[in-house]
Scaffold this active site. Sequence first.
Site, PDB file in Angstrom:
ATOM      1  N   HIS A   4     -43.784 -58.703 -10.174  1.00 37.12           N
ATOM      2  CA  HIS A   4     -44.223 -57.951  -8.938  1.00 37.12           C
ATOM      3  C   HIS A   4     -43.836 -58.452  -7.661  1.00 37.12           C
ATOM      4  CE1 HIS A   4     -47.634 -57.723  -5.866  1.00 37.12           C
ATOM      5  NE2 HIS A   4     -47.335 -56.590  -6.032  1.00 37.12           N
ATOM      6  N   HIS A  52     -41.950 -58.093   2.940  1.00 31.83           N
ATOM      7  CA  HIS A  52     -43.373 -57.973   2.355  1.00 31.83           C
ATOM      8  C   HIS A  52     -44.157 -57.454   3.421  1.00 31.83           C
ATOM      9  CE1 HIS A  52     -46.948 -59.496   0.459  1.00 31.83           C
ATOM     10  NE2 HIS A  52     -46.051 -60.142  -0.650  1.00 31.83           N
TER      11      HIS A  52
END
Length: 311
Positions: A4, A52
């Site tokens: 992930h 992110h």
Amino acid sequence: MGAHDSAFVRDGSTGNSIAGNQYFNATIALDDGLRLLSAQVHNSKGSLRLCHTNCLLLDAGTLQDWLSKIKYWMDRNPNEVVTLLLVNSENLDVSQFGAAFEGSGLSQYGFTPSSPTAASTNWPTLQSMISANTRLVTFVASITYSARYPYLLSEFTHVFENPFTVTSLSGFNCTLDRPKAVGSAPAAVAARMMPLLNHFADSELAAGITIPDVSDLGTTNSPNTATTGALGLHAQTCQAQWGQRPVFILVDFYDQGPAIVTADNLNSITPSGRSTRNSVKASTGTRWDMPSSSRGEGLVAMCLLAALWLL
């Protein structure tokens, strides 16, 4: 088994950013036997970058550079099939993704199913994909399919997922979260969609701010089938509820557990030829298996966590 947010590494190259989801980078994960890599894609000043949540928080470089590293690995591993799952964070046009794939050369491996705009009932064997050298399956969440880039598949045409926001080890479940229009996991299975099991936990840093949970990794990534919060139990439970094994599993810090043991158990296999990763977090920087001149950027601003929270 998949990593992930595989582009976001917590090691010396990012100052051990607490926003990182993995201790080892994508090509090392591939060496270790993982065959699914996910990443978030953002548009920053006209460039597709792996960031992110926000490029000021953790910037892992351009999508094209990252894809080039995946291609380098696939060039040297001609008998391996890899799946990518890219999150289209800003609803970018498929042509922007296509340009990055073509620019990296990775598009040459792109696989196109017989029915790219509908869930397929006839996926080929791995060997047939290897023989045809169409060894890369790419899902994007979410895009509008384009015949110009037939290998870029809209994820939720083919895949369904369970919830991914979990802050308690008792919170893992098997209910359908996306795509909601399908209604339920049994309905998705009946429609021949492939199940993806999200199994990673977050911890709350401050109100509204979560970071990957590392304190419970010994449980979270464990293959144990009797412990609440363990990957082994979650996978076993979902297999029973869905009537089939998860096709894909995404975890944080894949080397812990190690998580891949659960996939081995589900598939009743004994692995061979796989690199064995010492479950000690990387601290000296990220090694990429390609020439140093092709290394991507890795910028982190840990102090911006609080600043972004206040914005």
